[in-house]
Design a protein around this motif. Structure first.
Motif, short mmCIF file in Angstrom:
data_model
loop_
_atom_site.label_atom_id
_atom_site.label_comp_id
_atom_site.label_asym_id
_atom_site.label_seq_id
_atom_site.Cartn_x
_atom_site.Cartn_y
_atom_site.Cartn_z
N PRO A 1 66.21 41.08 44.39
CA PRO A 1 66.29 41.54 45.81
C PRO A 1 66.53 40.15 46.70
O PRO A 1 65.82 39.08 46.49
CB PRO A 1 64.87 42.06 46.12
CG PRO A 1 63.91 41.56 45.11
CD PRO A 1 64.97 41.20 43.93
N ASP A 2 67.33 40.31 47.57
CA ASP A 2 67.65 39.27 48.52
C ASP A 2 66.54 39.51 49.72
O ASP A 2 66.43 40.32 50.55
CB ASP A 2 68.83 39.43 49.32
CG ASP A 2 68.97 38.32 50.39
OD1 ASP A 2 68.43 37.58 50.98
OD2 ASP A 2 70.36 38.26 50.75
N LEU A 3 65.37 38.53 49.46
CA LEU A 3 64.21 38.76 50.50
C LEU A 3 64.52 38.66 52.08
O LEU A 3 63.86 39.15 52.77
CB LEU A 3 63.30 37.86 50.23
CG LEU A 3 62.63 38.07 48.72
CD1 LEU A 3 61.50 36.95 48.54
CD2 LEU A 3 62.06 39.55 48.71
N ASP A 4 65.64 37.88 52.38
CA ASP A 4 65.96 38.03 53.91
C ASP A 4 66.52 39.41 54.29
O ASP A 4 66.49 39.61 55.52
CB ASP A 4 67.32 36.76 54.10
CG ASP A 4 66.64 35.57 54.03
OD1 ASP A 4 65.36 35.14 54.11
OD2 ASP A 4 67.39 34.68 53.54
N GLU A 5 67.02 39.97 53.28
CA GLU A 5 67.29 41.56 53.79
C GLU A 5 66.24 42.58 53.59
O GLU A 5 66.31 43.53 54.34
CB GLU A 5 68.51 42.01 52.79
CG GLU A 5 69.89 41.18 52.93
CD GLU A 5 70.37 41.36 54.40
OE1 GLU A 5 70.23 42.51 54.99
OE2 GLU A 5 71.22 40.59 54.92
N HIS A 6 65.34 42.19 52.71
CA HIS A 6 64.19 43.24 52.44
C HIS A 6 63.08 43.11 53.32
O HIS A 6 62.16 43.79 53.32
CB HIS A 6 63.94 43.19 51.00
CG HIS A 6 64.81 43.94 49.97
ND1 HIS A 6 64.76 45.23 49.64
CD2 HIS A 6 66.01 43.32 49.41
CE1 HIS A 6 65.80 45.33 49.02
NE2 HIS A 6 66.64 44.38 48.73
#
Length: 536
Positions: free
Chosen positions: A78-83
């Motif tokens: 997962p892209d944590l900036d998006e999640h």
């Protein structure tokens, strides 16, 4: 690749803009007064360290060719900036602003091209009583990935029992890596799943038939053979409709029939209304024990009392009792698998009864009957089944159901969903912030526009009310009625049962002595006559 079971995949097929199928919670978090960091970034770093132990958050969907079968899970980073995203609220915002924002965010569907979860960090909240920095977190997890118990298991990995996060290993959780196969491999997987699901269902049929046979034998209780078949048909019809029989007792109940139609039993819009309320768990437990009620009985009584007040004001209050759809976990003890293992039962809330004592007795009787039935029916509720063609049918059916407003035309089975999920009884911390509240946010569906989910946390009972914004915009008012119903529960006098009088034992008149009896008595009384002669 790991294919989804039938029950898990159903939450994908049924999802529409009017029926988002994610669950989550609203958490109020507190940090020290001298905290001057970026909590959203701190949370990203915290989750980055925990992700190796959270396979359910590191997977995304892969659809099967032509939608022939259930999709599968494949590994994804997962892209944590998006999640994990930050949302700034106006300065000194409070619960009213948080609840309104959750109502706005809840209808937004999760992106199926990514892992099916998202965290929203809210800043700008009013500080605590001693200047503590406060932030809030609204979480979204798709129900295709987790049910209530599985979400609790995820929380045990993410949360800590002290402000300083515990050290964790960076070794990924065990399990074979799920990669995406080619088109031919996907087709083989789809066919293999259909065969496996069909064989599994066939293997379980004899066991299910045995359970039904035992229930039928118990139900008919030695009735004549001619009546047995009719009663068995009635039993099977009750199982199919999940209409729970209620024992006849002090409340004068006999059986649950169709639920009354209320303002909750409508087709949904794409809006949501949300409110949270907290009750003291210790006092709730003290009160329920005085009445020999379970925690679930107490929850149903309080929610039923709040609904009665709400409908008395906004109307109409039905003359028949409201029926609650109550999820029941079928998960074995210790099972933390990230999937769905639950079924649904029906409970009467006794809202037609003005007397609180009679209403509590009604709820407790309904609860006993439900437990007696569900103990046998759990084994009959499959969580996986053949899915050939199901994706097309369920998706089309869900869209048509909402557009045609079918909920307004069909008989009402239940009026509201009430779910009770056990949670931790100690304070927990997330990335250094203490979690003060844990208000669940669950799913409203066409025909059931109100969902009430309850979770115990740190000696509190946190209740989340999520509803269609058009059908029930007054969730904040309903939350206030929950507090009023709880006070009514506290004030309820204990009804002492009058002991039944001891049965009168009548002395039997001495039987008349016949000549034979007289001779026998004379023989027993004479030691010489009692002596047995020796064989010669």
């Amino acid at each position: 690749m790991e294919q989804l079971a039938g029950l898990d995949a159903s939450f994908l097929y049924l999802e529409t803009p009017q029926m988002p199928m994610h669950v989550g919670a609203l958490h109020l978090l507190e940090l020290p007064a001298d905290y001057d960091g970026d909590y959203a970034e701190d949370l990203r770093e915290h989750m980055r360290s925990r992700l190796p132990q959270l396979p359910a958050l590191r997977r995304q969907l892969l659809s099967m060719p032509l939608g022939l079968s259930n999709p599968g899970w494949v590994d994804a980073e997962p892209d944590l900036d998006e999640h994990i995203v930050e949302i700034a609220l106006p300065e000194d915002s409070g619960m009213a602003e948080l609840e309104a924002l959750v109502g706005e965010l809840h209808p937004q569907l999760l992106d199926r091209a990514r892992p099916l979860w998202k965290f929203h960090v809210f800043t700008g909240l009013a500080p605590g009583p001693e200047g503590q920095v406060r932030v809030a977190l609204y979480t979204q997890l798709h129900h295709a990935a987790v049910d209530g118990q599985a979400a609790v298991a995820l929380a045990q990995v993410i949360l800590d029992t002290a402000p300083e996060p515990r050290s964790t290993t960076t070794t990924p959780a065990r399990g074979k890596r799920r990669s995406a196969p080619g088109k031919l491999g996907l087709l083989r997987t789809a066919v293999s799943q259909q065969l496996s699901q069909t064989l599994k269902l066939a293997r379980n049929l004899p066991g299910a038939a045995g359970v039904l046979g035992q229930m039928a034998a118990s139900y008919v209780g030695g009735a004549a053979a001619g009546a047995t078949l009719d009663k068995l048909r009635g039993l099977l019809a009750g199982v199919a409709s999940q209409t729970t029989a209620v024992v006849r007792g002090k409340t004068g109940l006999s059986q649950l029939g169709p639920a009354p139609r209320t303002r909750f039993n409508v087709s949904l819009s794409d809006t949501r209304s949300f409110a949270g309320v907290t009750l003291p768990l210790a006092e709730l437990n003290r009160t329920r024990r005085r009445h020999h009620a379970s925690l679930n009985d107490a929850v149903l009584f309080v929610i039923g009392g709040a609904l009665r007040r709400f409908l008395t004001k906004h109307g109409p209050l039905p003359r028949k009792p409201l029926i609650a759809a109550v999820p029941v976990s079928t998960r074995a003890a210790g099972d933390t698998t990230s999937n769905n293992q639950a079924t649904m039962s029906l409970m009467s809330l006794g809202t037609h009864l003005a007397d609180p004592a009679a209403r509590l007795a009604h709820v407790m009787a309904s609860s006993r009957a439900m437990k007696a039935q569900m103990g046998q029916l759990k084994s009959l509720m499959p969580t996986d089944f053949p899915s050939l063609g199901i994706p097309w049918l369920m998706q089309a059916g869900a869209m048509l159901y909402g557009r045609a407003r079918v909920a307004e035309k069909l008989p009402v089975i239940a009026n509201v969903v009430i779910s009770n999920v056990p949670g931790p009884q100690l304070p927990l911390y997330l990335a250094g912030a203490q979690m003060l509240t844990n208000y669940p946010t669950s799913i409203a569906v066409h025909g059931l526009a109100l969902n009430v989910t309850v979770q115990t946390y740190n000696q509190s009972l946190d209740i989340g009310l999520i509803a269609c914004g058009e059908a029930v915009p007054e969730t904040a008012e309903l939350a206030a009625y929950v507090e009023t119903a709880f006070m009514e529960f506290q004030a309820l006098a204990v009804v002492e049962e009058t002991p039944e009088p001891a049965p009168v034992v009548k002395k039997r008149a001495p039987a008349k002595k016949t000549p034979a009896k007289k001779a026998a008595m004379k023989k027993r009384a004479d030691p010489v006559l009692r002596r047995t002669p020796k064989a010669e």
